[in-house]
Scaffold this motif. Structure first.
Motif, short mmCIF file in Angstrom:
data_model
loop_
_atom_site.label_atom_id
_atom_site.label_comp_id
_atom_site.label_asym_id
_atom_site.label_seq_id
_atom_site.Cartn_x
_atom_site.Cartn_y
_atom_site.Cartn_z
N UNK A 93 -24.47 45.48 -3.01
CA UNK A 93 -25.70 46.19 -3.35
C UNK A 93 -25.52 47.70 -3.22
N UNK A 133 -25.90 50.44 -6.10
CA UNK A 133 -26.85 51.56 -6.01
C UNK A 133 -26.13 52.90 -6.11
N UNK A 158 -25.45 53.48 -9.76
CA UNK A 158 -26.63 53.87 -10.55
C UNK A 158 -27.13 55.26 -10.17
N UNK A 159 -27.20 55.54 -8.88
CA UNK A 159 -27.65 56.90 -8.48
C UNK A 159 -26.67 57.95 -8.99
N UNK A 195 -27.34 58.63 -12.58
CA UNK A 195 -28.49 59.51 -12.79
C UNK A 195 -28.13 60.95 -12.44
N UNK A 196 -27.41 61.11 -11.32
CA UNK A 196 -27.04 62.47 -10.90
C UNK A 196 -26.09 63.10 -11.92
N UNK A 215 -24.62 61.05 -2.29
CA UNK A 215 -24.96 59.92 -3.16
C UNK A 215 -24.95 58.62 -2.36
N UNK A 267 -28.04 58.50 -0.20
CA UNK A 267 -29.20 58.21 -1.02
C UNK A 267 -29.24 56.72 -1.37
N UNK A 268 -28.06 56.19 -1.70
CA UNK A 268 -27.99 54.78 -2.11
C UNK A 268 -28.26 53.86 -0.94
N UNK A 298 -32.42 54.52 -0.43
CA UNK A 298 -33.43 54.39 -1.46
C UNK A 298 -32.99 53.38 -2.52
N UNK A 299 -33.88 52.44 -2.81
CA UNK A 299 -33.59 51.42 -3.83
C UNK A 299 -33.52 52.06 -5.20
N UNK A 300 -32.62 51.59 -6.03
CA UNK A 300 -32.67 51.96 -7.44
C UNK A 300 -32.52 50.70 -8.27
N UNK A 301 -33.34 50.58 -9.28
CA UNK A 301 -33.31 49.45 -10.20
C UNK A 301 -33.23 48.12 -9.47
N UNK A 335 -34.29 54.76 -18.04
CA UNK A 335 -33.91 55.73 -17.03
C UNK A 335 -34.28 57.12 -17.53
N UNK A 336 -34.37 58.08 -16.61
CA UNK A 336 -35.03 59.35 -16.95
C UNK A 336 -34.42 60.04 -18.16
#
Lengths: 593, 261
Positions: free
Chosen positions: A126, A130, A133-134, A137-138, A294, A297-298, A301-304, A324-325
């Motif tokens: 997991x 994460x 994915x983070x 995004x970054x 990163x 953060x992972x 904080x949950x992502x997806x 995604x953004x």
């Protein structure tokens, strides 16, 4: 070299040109040197490595934004390799029997099951997912911000137009790569994204349905799209991204990095620190900082959370379906486009309400971005090389254009979250959508005008500061009883930042006719060019000239008189003597000077 | 020939047979027919008490006889389930006219008062009753099946994790987190505000219980991946990476950029 006699024996003659044994170097140095020498003997790498180690880079925090993008890409590559060990890119149907109870016994695709397994049953799966994915995004955040830095400082000017083009393509491909990854786990959200993508393809007039059948290998969803996207996501696009990125970096090294203007920094040198040891330490350290942040953060904080969305099935759809953004601006364009753009003609349905936002927007946007350096070069007629960066305020029109572009991008991006805004702010989604439609047309010109005015007033303030110096707050009373505030003149180092730039003037329109009164073939384009040039440079604040500075220093009373003169007329001479580099930084000469 | 057979042509026999038949049918019906899920019997007192409460608190909008007005709909036929849902979740009485009644933490009335008003409204015209506890207890349901039903029937408005979503013109599908099983069931049964009715033919009571089980499993779920960011999906993730991700990176870049060699 040993010199051998010609009449020596055969064996001796053969060995005549052998090098003599060198005396061995002692200690650890011998080991390192030995390995390096061994490699160098076989590859000849020493010269290149030595060149790279001695390369000088200028120091500024904004130059590290591109590094953030590079490091997040590396993080994505590393974690992505881990994920491929367990991810099964297949749409084959299975019944879930893993450790996540709320989905036990549910039929789902192998792709979704393997993603659930990565999240719940594979040790460390997991957090790696994460991080992946983070970091993705970054990656795109950093690309965008890096692009803004390059744009606003004019770093795209000659000779770096080509690298700007490469960067723009990298940025666009990163979106596609991200979208492909987002669509792989086959959860409800990613499946909805694919369904939307299928709709986009179908909105292409006439060939849309053929296109969709071609990509999905039949009707939606089919079993082919996940394996195909997987190949694109892990093989094709990463290869292109890494290739383009390498070219991007090589060009930076070949052209050398730009630098901010300052004392001792000229168009012909690079002031900064060499790679070895300073930059190797700084950049290497920064990589670990990025990776660390990163990872943190992972971990926090949950992502997806794909388990919350459930497996994809073409019948359901969930509220709050957003991409995604980085795809938000395209989704927002879809939400803003009015429905009347869909109509039927000649027996075909034309869905321009979808096509404009979904198919045309991205190529148009990246096309404009790619072409901008060439447009500016044509307007200014400036064919010189630029290695010194502009301060954004010193080119108000460019800064204004950039801000207007960001404003329209933001309007579209916020439109993608109109439903979330509606529930969180207790507003009507219809009002928000209509407001954003209006803003899409109103915001860019307003932002352009405000930015340009702010830039011009900042330049006026710079002029003021140079001419009058800093207000000290010390009030002095003269013998006659007059009061005045003492102004402290700027030191030459500070002043240099404020006066070193040059200001373009609008191009003069040539007559447009030759001596016989025949219109020149390019008269129209020249008129357009002059018009654009006026648009760019009509409003401008000239930097303080040495004469003005001299006058201001000699007699305070004359300063006002000079202030009120229209700037211009005086030739642009660099003020005073540029102070030499203030610290013993390494200075590297640019080639060809 | 026994006594029973001898009297089979007795004039009372037919009446007796009909009586027996009716009794058997009635008893069988009473035993086998789906019971109206009525937890408590309604007394005339309760209806009277409910009427008083209704007239004091609800009649401004719904009318003195619950016939409705331009400010509120008629309540004939909405049933006790609707009253229990609307009042029990604090939606009614509304503090001010609005596009939609929001759920409120503070419920104005006690359980008995709500039951009394429910009895009064149910006495006006037949409507769905408050559901039996048997079908509102999520622990007896299957969350996996409920999840599938939820994604097909509910997620398009309420979001796949029940976080809620926007509807047109300021209306919304509320968040379903921490809602009691009874109220979830009643909402499906009565279709409050913009919600459609899911009657027992659409979704059987057992399936409704599965949906309750799914929603309660979402409530109980630990956020295995860390903070959930409101379970709002990519929008809050995007906001987070721009504000915190980029913010932290720029902070470090400035710090490193200022460090001299």
């Amino acid at each position: 070299m040993s010199t051998a006699a010609h009449n020596a024996s055969g064996a001796e003659r053969l060995r005549a040109n052998d090098p003599e044994h060198e005396a061995p170097v002692g200690g650890g140095l011998r080991k390192v040197g030995g390995v390096a020498g061994w490699v160098d003997d076989r590859t000849g790498a020493a010269k290149g490595v030595g060149y790279l180690m001695k390369k000088v880079f200028p120091d500024h925090w904004s130059f590290m934004l591109g590094e953030v993008a590079m490091y997040s890409m590396i993080i994505c590559l590393v974690t992505g390799a881990f994920l491929t060990f367990w991810f099964v890119p297949s749409a084959g149907q299975v019944v879930y029997d893993g450790s996540y109870l709320p989905l036990k016994g549910v039929t789902m695709s192998e792709a979704y099951r393997s993603t659930l397994d990565i999240s719940f049953d594979i040790r460390g799966g997991l957090i790696i997912r994460q991080i992946h994915h983070w970091a993705a995004l970054l990656f795109i955040v950093a690309i965008n911000v890096h692009m803004m830095r390059v744009f606003f400082t004019g770093a795209f000017r000659k000779p770096r137009e080509l690298n700007w083009v490469l960067g723009a393509q990298l940025s666009m491909l990163a979106l596609v790569e991200g979208f492909a990854g987002y669509s792989l786990p086959d959860d409800l959200l990613s499946g909805t994204g694919l369904r939307a993508a299928e709709g986009f393809m179908r909105s292409v007039p006439v060939v849309g349905s053929y296109l969709s059948y071609f990509v999905f290998n039949g009707p939606f969803p089919g079993e082919s799209i996940i394996p195909r996207l997987y190949a694109v996501h892990v093989l094709l696009l990463p290869a292109i991204l890494v290739g383009l990125f390498t070219a991007h970096i090589v060009l930076v090294a070949v052209q050398k990095h730009t630098q901010y203007p300052g004392p001792g920094r000229t168009n012909d040198n690079v002031v900064g620190f060499p790679v070895m040891p300073v930059y190797a330490a700084k950049a290497g350290g920064f990589f670990f900082i990025v990776f660390g942040v990163v990872a943190l953060m992972s971990a926090l904080v949950t992502i997806n959370p794909i388990w919350a969305y459930g497996p994809y099935d073409p019948s359901p759809v969930t509220a709050g379906s957003q991409p995604d953004w980085y795809m938000g601006f395209a989704d927002g364009a879809l939400r803003l486009l009015p429905g009347f753009l869909e109509f039927t003609a000649f027996g075909f349905t034309f869905s321009f309400n979808v096509m404009i936002g979904a198919i045309l927007l991205i190529p148009i946007m990246y096309g404009l971005i790619t072409l901008y350096p060439f447009l500016e070069e044509w307007v200014t007629g400036d064919k010189r090389e630029h290695h010194l960066l502009d301060r954004p305020r010193n080119n108000p029109t460019r800064t204004g254009i950039g801000m207007a572009g960001i404003a329209s991008y933001c309007v579209l991006m916020f439109a993608a979250g109109n439903d979330i805004m509606a529930i969180k702010l207790h507003l009507s989604i219809n009002d928000i959508t209509n407001m954003l439609r209006l803003l899409f047309f109103v915001a860019p010109p307003v932002v352009f005008w405000v930015t340009k005015r702010i830039c011009l007033s900042l330049q006026r303030r710079d002029r003021d500061l140079v001419l009058h110096g800093r207000e000290t707050g010390r009030i002095v009373r003269t013998a006659e009883g007059r009061f005045y505030e003492q102004h402290e003149p700027l030191d030459p180092y500070t002043r240099w930042h404020l006066v070193q730039h040059e200001q373009h003037r609008p191009l003069e329109l040539e007559s447009g006719v030759d001596e016989n009164g025949v219109a020149a073939p390019n008269a129209r384009s020249q008129r357009l060019r002059a018009k654009l040039s006026r648009f760019y440079f009509n409003d401008r604040v000239e930097p303080v000239t040495p004469a003005e500075l001299e006058a201001a220093h000699h007699d305070g009373h004359h300063v006002e008189a000079i202030e009120h003169q229209e700037p211009g007329g005086a030739p642009l001479v660099e003020v005073g003597s540029a102070p030499a580099g203030e610290n013993p930084d390494t200075t590297e000469q640019r080639p060809g000077h | 020939m026994n006594a029973l057979a001898a009297r089979r042509r007795h004039p009372a026999a037919i009446a007796l047979l009909i009586l027996v038949g009716l009794l058997v049918t009635g008893a069988a019906y009473a035993a086998l027919a789906p019971k109206p899920a009525q937890a408590s019997t309604v007394s005339a007192d309760q209806v009277q008490q409910g009427k008083k409460l209704f007239q004091a608190n609800c009649s401004t909008c719904h009318g003195l006889q619950a016939e409705g007005s331009k400010d509120g709909p008629s309540l004939a036929g909405v049933g006790a389930a609707s009253v229990d849902f609307q009042v029990g979740t604090g939606r009614m009485p509304m503090t001010r006219p609005d596009v939609q009644a929001p759920r409120k933490e503070k419920v104005v009335f006690s359980e008995e008062e709500i039951a009394a008003m429910g009895a009064y409204v149910a006495s006006l015209a037949p409507g769905p009753a408050v559901p039996d506890q048997e079908f509102t207890d999520g622990s007896k349901g299957d969350p996996a099946k409920g999840g599938e039903l939820f994604r097909v029937n509910c997620a398009m408005c309420h979001n796949a994790s029940g976080a809620g979503g926007a509807l047109t013109r300021g209306k919304y599908a509320p968040s379903l987190h921490n809602v009691s099983g009874k109220h979830i069931y009643e909402a499906m049964l009565t279709g409050p505000q913009s919600m459609p009715v899911f009657n027992d033919n659409n979704i059987t009571p057992e399936s409704k219980r599965d949906i309750v089980a799914f929603l309660h499993s979402v409530d109980k779920q630990q956020n295995v991946g860390g903070m959930a960011l409101g379970r709002l999906g990519p929008v809050s993730e995007g906001l987070f990476i721009w504000v915190f991700g980029l913010g932290i990176m720029i902070g470090f870049a400035v710090w490193l950029g200022q460090k001299s060699a």
